[in-house]
Motif scaffolding. Sequence first.
Motif, PDB file in Angstrom:
ATOM      1  N   LEU A 135       2.051   1.576  -3.591  1.00 34.13           N
ATOM      2  CA  LEU A 135       0.965   2.043  -4.446  1.00 34.13           C
ATOM      3  C   LEU A 135       0.682   3.530  -4.216  1.00 34.13           C
ATOM      4  O   LEU A 135       0.324   4.250  -5.153  1.00 34.13           O
ATOM      5  CB  LEU A 135      -0.297   1.217  -4.176  1.00 34.13           C
ATOM      6  N   THR A 136       0.875   3.990  -2.984  1.00 26.78           N
ATOM      7  CA  THR A 136       0.727   5.415  -2.691  1.00 26.78           C
ATOM      8  C   THR A 136       1.748   6.231  -3.466  1.00 26.78           C
ATOM      9  O   THR A 136       1.432   7.263  -4.062  1.00 26.78           O
ATOM     10  CB  THR A 136       0.900   5.677  -1.175  1.00 26.78           C
ATOM     11  N   TYR A 167       4.858   0.630   5.630  1.00 23.61           N
ATOM     12  CA  TYR A 167       4.185   1.514   4.672  1.00 23.61           C
ATOM     13  C   TYR A 167       5.185   2.519   4.096  1.00 23.61           C
ATOM     14  O   TYR A 167       5.244   2.730   2.876  1.00 23.61           O
ATOM     15  CB  TYR A 167       3.034   2.240   5.374  1.00 23.61           C
ATOM     16  N   MET A 204       0.832  -1.197   0.000  1.00 27.25           N
ATOM     17  CA  MET A 204       0.000   0.000   0.000  1.00 27.25           C
ATOM     18  C   MET A 204       0.876   1.259   0.000  1.00 27.25           C
ATOM     19  O   MET A 204       0.526   2.275  -0.594  1.00 27.25           O
ATOM     20  CB  MET A 204      -0.920   0.001   1.221  1.00 27.25           C
ATOM     21  N   CYS A 243      -4.813   8.018  -2.682  1.00 24.43           N
ATOM     22  CA  CYS A 243      -3.819   7.999  -1.593  1.00 24.43           C
ATOM     23  C   CYS A 243      -4.502   7.750  -0.250  1.00 24.43           C
ATOM     24  O   CYS A 243      -3.978   7.020   0.597  1.00 24.43           O
ATOM     25  CB  CYS A 243      -3.041   9.311  -1.555  1.00 24.43           C
ATOM     26  N   CYS A 288      -5.372   4.061  -0.091  1.00 24.25           N
ATOM     27  CA  CYS A 288      -4.174   3.245   0.192  1.00 24.25           C
ATOM     28  C   CYS A 288      -3.759   3.359   1.652  1.00 24.25           C
ATOM     29  O   CYS A 288      -3.454   2.352   2.304  1.00 24.25           O
ATOM     30  CB  CYS A 288      -3.016   3.684  -0.708  1.00 24.25           C
TER      31      CYS A 288
END
Length: 313
Positions: A68-69, A136, A65, A86, A89
């Motif tokens: 992907l952000t 993250y 995640m 965003c 995510c």
Amino acid sequence: MSIKKYTGQLVFHIIMLVVFAALFLVGTFYDETIAAAIYTPGNLPAVFITTAGIYPFFASAVLFMGTLTERTIHSGLNKPLKVLFCCICAGLALYSGFEGSRSLLSVDCLGGAFPALNHNTPIAIAVSIVAAYPLYFLGYRLGAKSKDKLLAKKILGLVAIMLIALLSMEVLKIIFSRPRYRIVVRGYEGIGFVPWYEPFSGAAGFIGSFGLEKTDLRSFPSGHSVLSISCVYIILSVVWLFPKLKKRVDLLLICGLAFGIIVMFTRMQLGAHYLSDVSAGALIGTALSLIYVIIQHRIFMSRHPGLSREKEY
């Protein structure tokens, strides 16, 4: 992915399916006998191993995640959509980290050996902060270093498979409502050994009468097996962020499979599952891993339709 490597991974998964299917058949006929022979309550090493079995699944969700952000921020989307995606995510990372931490502390993991941890929200938050959320930011940094233009699509394919794994696991557990072996041996009236294929009725009543957890009557299939066998395709995904691991993918796949099998055995040791439970979970996890391999290969080939043997992920 080269055709040769793709074919090798397909064969690897088919062999896994055959082995787990055979174990499932054995368990269907000999579940109770095998459970009685393996059950070792209070086995702390097994508790720690079984707890570790689900960590990679939730941890990788948080990691990707973050990646992907990063891809969303540097995409060509307009600002409102960037903010929306965003937030999605980040929200999924927060949820995955917390739910994963709660699972680690549940009665099926550490909470079984240390009851004070079960349903302990403050400790779950602390575990999330220490063991999940930093991933993250790591995922974001690794994403910024990657030059893979297909990375966002690959992650979306991975997330879809992971969601299906969770949903299928939960739905099947509700449908079958099978008592765990550790509950059966306590001798509660009306709760005895039940084969996976026979319906078990009155679960809600037994939970209220004997003060049981809902999960105590959700033995089939094994969620730990689904999630731990998922390490096979999680390993394939982590390679996207750590390219140096490409040359060792075959070894890592074997390690991921071995890890899943060890976790499956600890589930039986602790009386949480029968052989049919863990093998059914492994079948689900392997089938999804096979679908994952096919999806990822098609994503790559859609961008490079003329490539065959010379390119890999």
